[in-house]
Design an enzyme around this catalytic site. Structure first.
Site, PDB file in Angstrom:
ATOM      1  N   GLY A 252       0.797 -13.400   8.119  1.00  0.00           N
ATOM      2  CA  GLY A 252       0.148 -14.479   7.634  1.00  0.00           C
ATOM      3  C   GLY A 252      -0.528 -14.872   6.043  1.00  0.00           C
ATOM      4  O   GLY A 252      -0.168 -15.876   5.474  1.00  0.00           O
ATOM      5  N   GLY A 480       1.042  -6.711  11.644  1.00  0.00           N
ATOM      6  CA  GLY A 480       2.606  -6.250  11.476  1.00  0.00           C
ATOM      7  C   GLY A 480       3.124  -5.607  10.227  1.00  0.00           C
ATOM      8  O   GLY A 480       4.480  -5.141  11.268  1.00  0.00           O
ATOM      9  N   LEU A 630       5.917   5.842   2.454  1.00  0.00           N
ATOM     10  CA  LEU A 630       5.273   5.943   3.976  1.00  0.00           C
ATOM     11  C   LEU A 630       5.983   6.480   4.694  1.00  0.00           C
ATOM     12  O   LEU A 630       5.759   7.839   5.220  1.00  0.00           O
ATOM     13  CB  LEU A 630       3.724   6.197   3.561  1.00  0.00           C
ATOM     14  N   GLN A 638       9.088  -3.979   5.944  1.00  0.00           N
ATOM     15  CA  GLN A 638       8.733  -5.119   5.172  1.00  0.00           C
ATOM     16  C   GLN A 638       9.866  -5.179   4.039  1.00  0.00           C
ATOM     17  O   GLN A 638       9.483  -7.071   3.885  1.00  0.00           O
ATOM     18  CB  GLN A 638       7.287  -4.302   4.306  1.00  0.00           C
ATOM     19  N   GLY A 701       3.340  -0.274  -3.568  1.00  0.00           N
ATOM     20  CA  GLY A 701       2.759  -0.881  -2.775  1.00  0.00           C
ATOM     21  C   GLY A 701       4.751  -1.898  -2.509  1.00  0.00           C
ATOM     22  O   GLY A 701       4.887  -2.376  -3.395  1.00  0.00           O
ATOM     23  N   GLY A 703       5.091  -5.257   0.439  1.00  0.00           N
ATOM     24  CA  GLY A 703       4.388  -6.777   0.956  1.00  0.00           C
ATOM     25  C   GLY A 703       5.238  -7.531   0.060  1.00  0.00           C
ATOM     26  O   GLY A 703       5.640  -9.108   1.010  1.00  0.00           O
ATOM     27  N   GLU A 704       4.918  -7.495  -1.350  1.00  0.00           N
ATOM     28  CA  GLU A 704       5.403  -9.089  -1.924  1.00  0.00           C
ATOM     29  C   GLU A 704       6.273  -8.653  -2.710  1.00  0.00           C
ATOM     30  O   GLU A 704       7.155  -9.566  -3.346  1.00  0.00           O
ATOM     31  CB  GLU A 704       3.675  -8.914  -2.778  1.00  0.00           C
TER      32      GLU A 704
END
Length: 737
Positions: A252, A480, A630, A638, A701, A703-704
């Site tokens: 996405g 994913g 994690l 990622q 986090g 992802g970015e």
């Protein structure tokens, strides 16, 4: 969606941080996993869109006779015969789902055209082939109006972006312009980045089924809950009457976090025909109807003393919005946090164009903002005769530079130290064009990575059964990244049970609400609530007299209980309001107290052919300060994925828009170039695994953050190899010759 972990862990030692296999790995590699377009329904029909061919105007005539005559066509919907829709609501902080609308257009309820590509008709047929054939036969006549589509030409008309709770349009400390003028060493540069599109492997797809006033939608969405609320609003039905199902999403990157025309019109067509309708956007229709990353022009001006101390940092930007919507990007975000400049000025400006609304794309703002900032820092290092890492570390702040807030956690110095050692930065000779490998010019570059972190509201239900299994209910999204896998690890550790006994059900709006998968916040948000639920469950077990040696299942067996269930949060109207208030109060409190962010250091080696200008990224090392990790396997995946996407942004990707009429000229993967395997080098990933004490389990986090800084590192390496500074992305052959 329910998945069970493979039986790879048999002990009850901690599994958080371990490289546990993905719960959906087998399903995806065997083809068992079903994506939106693979779901069917009795009496299914298929839809195709008809796109406007003008950038602004009004439809004066629309001839659907030839389309209707195609065998298998059920109906052709236009603004003349489409059911009524309610308009999207304006964005309000009391209902964050109002942020989800891709545009403000009330599709097929108006004869107005707002951009080239706007859907103006939908064909429904017995087959996808018939629908697409018929869509090509719809004839439309327009009364055109003057449009504004040329970003470069409109840049001088840009207006300042206003501040809001989520994003600052401007901020300052001291007098940066005066300090810059007085600085003995300075650089003042202009950078440009083009429009970009997400290009997920799975195109946007929707299957809609009405049962009276109840709507069921299979959709490739990053935001199940917001989509559910938005559909209820648009069709004037209660939220409880809408069900959204998204067990798997094939990528996405932000584009599926908003609700676009395809989803709305599929549900509209299903209501109009009384039959199930499936719409799978062609790759071209994705470009025409789904917003991508905004183009930008940026100015970065740095002033320094001769020892490298930054006295002034100025970063301004111009980006675009669609006239009918769009999302501003935090282009200058990192420039408020990365360097201890004595004076800082950041300012973002916007222009409105008659184009499809832009949307969030991986690390929106920071991905392109770090390119300009980090390339400028590299230029300043050369002006000063300093090593680029030394200059960065000389200006590494102890507190947030612009407002003095504490960092929740910041170990960027250590990330650079570890990365430089692994990469072999000490082997670099500093002069441009000083390193060769045969005929290839070799260059090395570095850049910092940055992305802020935050928590959203998530609701969960956890059920412990007498057979020792644990069931976690949460309507999170899986694109994913291994979301269900890491949440199973969290629950297993929190309850002291084997990870293979935990099941996570997700991907359905009938489950407790989760935030959208975006902004690097889903994992932390869900884990925060899951930990609270497990604590409630432990308290219940303690009340039942559990001893330290007694397993949870043994307690239930002793008490004759088949299961024990707890919940955190509520999906009732009052529960949602309470959740929004909890989010806003914590968000504002954190804003006042802390600066939280994921950070990293990119090290890039390139080879450049001096005759052809061909650039090959030959080696990559990235060292990240991203809090506690994690799952070592999914996290590495990622982080690598973001780097690959950044390489595409730096060297290949651009959406080409005709400045005369606003039409996208390369709406396909045949003409929009993304990296392939041959373009990607070995990528060495390392992370410090230092927990953030202000976040659940210390996680931040990931992802970015990994795409940020990538383009800057490549541009810096190319300069080192060739002596040429390229400040306009993508860095293609012609710019190096």
């Amino acid at each position: 969606m329910t998945q069970t972990l493979p039986e790879t862990t048999t002990t009850r030692e901690s599994v958080v941080g371990k490289p546990v296999d993905r719960v959906d790995g087998t399903a995806k590699t065997t083809g068992e996993a079903r994506f939106t377009a693979e779901f069917s329904h009795p009496d299914l029909t298929h839809a195709a869109l008809v796109h406007a061919t003008v950038s602004r105007g009004r439809i004066t005539a629309i001839d659907t006779s030839a389309a209707s005559a195609v065998p298998g066509v059920v109906t052709v919907l236009t603004h003349h015969n489409a059911p009524a829709l309610k308009s999207p609501r304006k964005v309000t902080p009391t209902d964050l789902s109002t942020m989800a609308s891709g545009t403000s257009v009330n599709y097929l309820n108006t004869d107005e055209v707002h951009w080239d590509g706007q859907p103006i008709a939908v064909v429904v047929a017995e087959s996808a082939l018939a629908a697409r054939e018929a869509a090509a036969l719809v004839r439309v006549t327009y009364e055109t109006a003057e449009s504004t589509v040329d970003f470069t030409a409109e840049e001088p008309a840009a207006k300042p972006q206003k501040n809001n709770l989520v994003m600052q349009g401007s901020a300052k400390k001291g007098d940066a312009e005066a300090a810059f003028t007085a600085a003995p060493v300075k650089v003042d540069r202009r950078f440009t980045t083009p429009p970009l599109h997400h290009n997920a492997i799975e195109p946007h797809a929707t299957l809609a089924v009405w049962d009276g006033d109840r709507l069921t939608v299979h959709d490739a969405t990053q935001s199940i809950d917001w989509l559910r609320s938005h559909l209820a609003l648009r069709f004037g039905i209660p939220t409880r009457s809408v069900r959204v199902i998204a067990p798997f999403v094939g990528g996405g990157f932000g584009g599926k976090g908003f609700i676009w025309a395809g989803t709305i019109l599929t549900a509209l067509a299903a209501r109009a025909t009384g039959r199930p309708v499936r719409l799978v956007l062609t790759r071209e229709s994705v470009y025409r109807t789904v917003g991508g990353r905004t183009p930008s022009t940026q100015r970065v001006a740095l002033g320094a003393r001769t020892d490298g101390t930054l006295t002034s940092l100025i970063h301004t930007s111009v980006t675009r919005l669609g006239r009918v919507g769009g999302t501003p990007e935090a282009v200058t975000s990192q420039s408020k946090h990365l360097y201890a400049a004595e004076n800082i000025l950041v300012r973002q400006n916007l222009v409105e164009l008659d184009l499809v609304s832009n949307a969030a794309m991986r690390a929106p703002g920071e991905a392109i903002g770090t390119f300009a900032l980090e390339a400028s820092i590299d230029e300043l290092a050369y002006e000063l005769g300093m090593d680029p890492i030394e200059l960065r570390m000389h200006n590494e702040p102890e507190r947030n530079p612009i407002d003095g807030k504490q960092f929740a956690r910041r170990h960027l110095r250590e990330a650079y130290r570890v990365g430089a050692e692994r990469f072999g930065w000490a082997d670099r000779t500093p002069e441009p064009r000083s390193m060769r490998d045969g005929r290839w010019l070799v260059g090395m570059g570095v850049a910092s990575a940055f992305h802020p972190s935050m928590l959203f509201v998530a609701n969960v239900v956890v059920r412990l059964s007498v057979d020792g299994t644990v069931l976690v209910h949460c309507g999170l999204q899986e694109m994913g990244m291994g979301s269900a896998t890491v949440q199973a690890q969290v629950a297993a550790d929190a309850l002291g049970v084997p990870v293979e006994s935990v099941r996570v059900e997700y991907g359905d709006s009938t489950l407790p609400m989760a935030p959208g998968a975006g902004g690097s916040m889903q994992t932390a948000s869900v884990a925060n609530s899951l930990l609270a639920a497990c604590e409630k469950l432990e308290r219940k077990l303690t009340k039942l007299g559990r001893s330290p040696q007694e397993s949870p299942a043994a307690v239930l067996a002793r008490e004759g209980l088949p299961s024990l269930e707890v919940s955190v949060g509520s999906d009732t109207r009052l529960g949602r309001m309470a959740g929004q208030l909890r989010f806003m109060s914590k968000f504002l409190m954190d804003q006042r107290r802390w600066m939280k962010a994921a950070l990293g250091a990119h090290f890039c080696e390139v080879r450049v052919d001096p005759d052809t200008g061909e650039v090959r990224v030959s080696r990559w090392t990235a060292s990240f300060d991203v809090g506690r990790v994690l799952n070592a396997k999914t996290a590495t995946s990622q982080l690598k994925g973001g780097i690959v996407m950044g390489i595409g942004m730096a060297l290949a990707e651009q959406t080409l828009i005709d400045p005369r009429n606003g039409r996208i000229m390369n709406p396909s993967l045949a003409e929009y170039h993304v990296p392939v395997h041959a373009d990607i080098p070995p990528i060495d990933i390392t992370y410090l695994d230092e927990p953030d004490p202000t976040m659940p389990l210390g996680l931040v986090g990931i992802g970015e953050v990994s795409i940020t800084g990538v383009a800057g590192a490549i541009a810096n390496a190319i300069h080192h190899a060739t002596g040429k500074r390229i400040r306009d992305l993508p860095i293609t052959l012609d710019k190096l010759l």
